[in-house]
Design a protein around this motif. Structure first.
Motif, short mmCIF file in Angstrom:
data_model
loop_
_atom_site.label_atom_id
_atom_site.label_comp_id
_atom_site.label_asym_id
_atom_site.label_seq_id
_atom_site.Cartn_x
_atom_site.Cartn_y
_atom_site.Cartn_z
N UNK A 179 0.83 -1.20 0.00
CA UNK A 179 0.00 0.00 0.00
C UNK A 179 0.87 1.26 0.00
N UNK A 180 0.21 2.37 -0.35
CA UNK A 180 0.81 3.71 -0.21
C UNK A 180 2.07 3.90 -1.05
N UNK B 82 10.75 4.70 -15.52
CA UNK B 82 9.70 4.97 -14.53
C UNK B 82 10.27 4.79 -13.13
N UNK B 83 9.60 5.39 -12.16
CA UNK B 83 10.02 5.30 -10.77
C UNK B 83 8.80 4.99 -9.90
N UNK B 84 8.94 4.00 -9.03
CA UNK B 84 7.92 3.69 -8.03
C UNK B 84 8.57 3.89 -6.66
N UNK B 85 7.87 4.54 -5.73
CA UNK B 85 8.49 4.78 -4.43
C UNK B 85 7.45 4.77 -3.32
N UNK C 89 3.92 13.23 -14.55
CA UNK C 89 3.98 13.61 -13.15
C UNK C 89 3.96 12.42 -12.21
N UNK C 90 3.47 12.66 -10.99
CA UNK C 90 3.49 11.66 -9.92
C UNK C 90 2.06 11.34 -9.49
N UNK C 91 1.82 10.04 -9.24
CA UNK C 91 0.47 9.57 -8.89
C UNK C 91 0.58 8.51 -7.80
N UNK C 92 -0.41 8.49 -6.92
CA UNK C 92 -0.44 7.47 -5.87
C UNK C 92 -1.03 6.18 -6.43
N UNK C 93 -0.61 5.06 -5.83
CA UNK C 93 -1.10 3.76 -6.29
C UNK C 93 -0.86 2.72 -5.20
#
Length: 807
Positions: free
Chosen positions: A7-8, A57-60, A17-21
């Motif tokens: 989560x989060x 891509x970047x996931x954080x 841009x940046x998006x929550x997922x």
């Protein structure tokens, strides 16, 4: 300690841009959800969306650690699937790099972690750039000349994400299946292996071997719970335990018996606890020599099984959209169509546990390819290390499933080396032998010693020895379709096991309207041709159409006729193969499902709608099949009995006019041994006049010993386009009885290929695309979603047609 970190999360993808997922997540699914990109399956959107994968891509996210957790000897981040080339950072410090979406990745992070809040960042490299750069540096043969993007064979990533002859070029990237944080001291229980020894007295000895992260055996307790809840416990001593099941309930494939499952739990105290479900059975493949060559047959509990099913491909190009519920609906369609087998094709990815759990529960034997298809691979040290990690991870993950019947090295690569004119590079040829005939079988023997290994599909057991031979091993037969041979060509061969054969068709118009506007509803529109990924596929359909049916009067009738062609083609093959049970022991057609919407070989489309072929599969995969073979001036009726019981019943057959007037009537009682095929009636038909051949048809039906109707079928003496059909004046009445909806179909004359359609309503029928030889037939309506459908809604949307109305 184990924490779920699904989560989060956030995703950054420029220029959006940046998006929550949450996880699982991918670039395309996040951007689509946020409205930043159009539906990649609609119209021509595939091509613009594809180009986004030229960007990184970047996931954080972040996670919290207490002081006690930080002091643990091992602090590990476990990624079950990163797609694909990625660097992982904790608090800005690189802790590891992934290069294989098929493997799980454990990264020790103690040196980078801190008490309190920690940042976790996954930087994923552009798959297109990585593939193209690798191909520029070392050109390897593949399919990019006509259906894929360049360089797919260099990445351990689902090949079909780069395109295939049934799917789009959409090489997505992301994090799938989940991320966990593990903190522990000493050792951790990683896995356990259960081996079965089936004794002559019917009992089964189970040996459990636990595997720990430090490679040292530990102690604990093992329990085995039977299907009725009874439990046995035994000590785990030095990593091993054994049990004797005196009266086992055996696991059988669908149609041969039940699928009882036992639950095995290993509890190793502080080292952890794990649970798996197993089935008590023996399952191997016989390749014994016989009078025709060498057989290829699944053998379950000593019984040779005729495999019936289809080839499975990924259920979606956007992997996070594949849910357990969606997979469950697909497996229900397999069971309803009398499958007992699935082949997981080697150009996708290893399915989630959910698919294997469902196959365990429903009795579907799984042929599992390793993920290599239609390409050449260079076995560098780095590649060997990566694929070894992949092999061990997936073998250990899947080995306990009773449905796992076979592990296969690759799809079509041995045949490619022999028959496809590959560049003759001896080093790469030796790499092939090392990978599939030395390394892989050695790893399978080590980690799954009771699972059968096969080097390639098709193959006669390796060594480049006539890999697509009809006399041994498995065969991929494509002369019908790719070779433009007529359907009757199937009857010229007696394959030992046919693991691929297929024919394309368009999905229903309700599905097609989801990919384009009304103006696109033409097989040769730009949109429709862009969704036809098989080169010349629509032309092939028209070519076969010209040989079988009249020219359709509308696009809807063209779609209907294409599905009839597909149904007819595979029916020809399967019925022929089943007639020669014993010589042939498998009919696995290409393909079960779709990865997106468009014309393809699938029998179930992207939205789960059954094509005509899937309804036919329910009939031609029936445990007891009555089939007709017209040829050489006679009609031969055959019963294939794929049950473990003797079949006794009655065959009624005859010749009728298009107006359903009897010309000839026959009745024959029959007895067919278990697991056998027998010609039960041979009737000369060479005395028919020319006029009768064009106006009469052959019909038959099978009744069991209680007089209950099991099946019926018809056959024409000429092509359907030349048969003198009468207008059957079809009607379809919706009925409601005891809360269940059914449809009664009536006809005044012989009606072939009767199709019921409920439009876009979420229903299907217990039978469809059938031949109506009497005045009426009633079929039940099956809901395929939780949304109720009323009688009034069905009456409004219901339509019926037959071959008479094609054109």
């Amino acid at each position: 300690m184990e924490k779920n970190l699904n989560q989060n999360w956030s995703m950054t993808f420029e220029p959006y841009g940046t998006f929550t997922t949450a996880l699982p997540a991918s670039v395309y699914t996040v951007l689509l959800r946020e409205g930043k990109i159009p539906d990649p399956f609609y119209g021509l959107n595939e091509f613009s969306v594809r180009e986004l994968s030229r960007n990184d891509s970047v996931f954080f996210t972040s996670f919290h650690l207490t002081g006690d957790e930080l002091k643990r000897e091992h602090l590990i981040l476990r990624f079950d699937c990163i797609d694909t080339i990625a660097t992982v950072f904790v608090n800005g410090v690189p802790v590891g790099r992934a290069d294989n979406m098929f493997a799980a990745w454990d990264f020790e992070i103690g040196f980078a972690a801190r008490e309190g809040t920690n940042t976790l960042r996954v930087e994923i490299d552009s798959p297109i750039r990585c593939a193209e750069e690798a191909q520029d540096a070392d050109h390897l043969w593949g399919q990019e000349e006509w259906m894929t993007m360049r360089g797919y064979q260099h990445l351990r990533k689902a090949h079909c994400m780069f395109g295939w002859d049934w799917g789009p070029q959409l090489p997505d990237m992301g994090i799938y299946r989940g991320v966990r944080l593990l903190a522990y001291d000493g050792a951790r229980l990683e896995d356990f292996l259960v081996l079965q020894h089936h004794r002559k007295d019917g009992s089964v000895e189970l040996t459990v071997t636990a595997e720990f992260s430090d490679g040292v055996p530990h102690n604990g307790v093992v329990s085995v719970k039977d299907p009725d809840g009874g439990q046995m416990d035994a000590p785990l001593a030095d990593g091993k335990a054994s049990f004797m099941v005196e009266s086992p309930r055996l696991w059988w494939p669908h149609g041969y018996g039940e699928q009882p499952l036992y639950t095995v739990t290993v509890c190793a105290g502080e080292q952890g606890e794990q649970t798996k479900r197993i089935g008590l059975r023996t399952l191997t493949v016989s390749t014994a020599q016989d009078r025709w060559g060498s057989e290829f047959a699944f053998v379950v509990n000593g019984v040779k099984i005729f495999a019936m099913g289809a080839d499975y491909i990924p259920e979606d190009n956007l992997i996070p959209r594949v849910t357990p519920e969606r997979t469950a609906a697909l497996i229900r369609s397999c069971v309803e169509a009398n499958y007992n087998c699935l082949r997981v094709w080697g150009g996708g990815y290893y399915p989630d546990d959910a698919l294997f759990d469902l196959c365990d529960e429903n009795g579907l034997i799984v042929w599992q390819d390793f993920m290599f298809a239609c390409a050449v691979y260079r076995l560098t040290d780095a590649f060997r290390e990566s694929v070894t990690r992949e092999f061990v991870h997936n073998i250990k993950r899947l080995r306990s499933h009773p449905s796992l019947g076979l592990l296969c090295g690759n799809n079509e690569m041995e045949m490619a080396w022999v028959d496809w004119g590959l560049p003759k590079n001896e080093t790469l040829r030796m790499d092939y032998l090392e990978l599939y005939e030395r390394l892989l079988p050695r790893i399978v023997r080590q980690y799954a010693p009771q699972t059968f290994y096969w080097p390639a599909s098709p193959s006669t057991n390796g060594g480049f020895d006539n890999p697509n031979s009809p006399d041994g091993g498995d065969v991929h037969y494509w002369d019908v379709w790719h070779g433009s041979k007529p359907f009757e060509d199937y009857r010229n061969y007696y394959f030992r096991f046919c693991s691929e054969f297929g024919f394309e068709a368009f999905p229903d118009c309700e599905t097609l309207r989801g990919i384009g506007e009304e103006k696109d509803m033409n097989p040769f529109s730009r949109v429709m041709e862009s969704h036809q990924k098989c080169a010349g596929g629509n032309q092939k359909i028209l070519n076969y159409l010209a040989g079988e049916y009249r020219y359709p009067s509308s696009f809807e009738n063209f779609v209907y006729a294409s599905q009839l062609l597909q149904m007819d083609a595979i029916k020809y093959g399967v019925e022929h193969f089943r007639r020669f049970r014993g010589r042939c022991m498998g009919a696995v057609y290409w393909q079960l499902n779709d990865i997106w919407s468009g014309p393809s070989w699938a029998s179930v489309d992207y939205y789960g709608r059954w094509k005509a072929l899937h309804y036919a599969a329910k009939r031609f995969f029936a445990p007891v099949l009555l089939s007709i073979h017209l040829g050489d001036g006679k009609a031969v009726l055959n019963i294939s009995n794929e049950t473990r019981n003797v079949f006794r019943g009655t065959v009624r057959a005859g010749i009728r006019t298009a107006a359903n007037q009897e010309v000839l009537s026959l009745e024959q009682s029959c007895t067919v041994d278990a697991l056998s095929s027998l010609d039960v009636l041979v009737q000369p038909v060479d005395t028919l006049t020319e006029e009768q051949r064009y106006s009469c048809y052959f019909c038959c039906e099978l009744l069991d010993e209680n007089g209950s109707l099991l099946s019926r079928d018809t056959a024409l003496f000429v092509k359907p386009k030349h048969f003198e059909f009468l207008d059957p004046c079809l009607t379809a009445d919706v009925l409601l009885h005891d809360g269940k909806i059914s449809v009664r179909v009536s006809a005044s004359a012989y009606a072939r290929g009767v199709r019921l359609s409920a439009g876009d309503l979420p229903v299907r029928f217990t039978d469809n695309y059938f031949d109506l030889t009497g005045s009426r037939v009633t079929v039940d309506v099956v809901a395929v979603s939780k949304e109720p459908v009323s009688l009034q809604e069905l009456e409004k949307k219901l339509s019926v047609c037959s071959v008479y109305g094609i054109g």
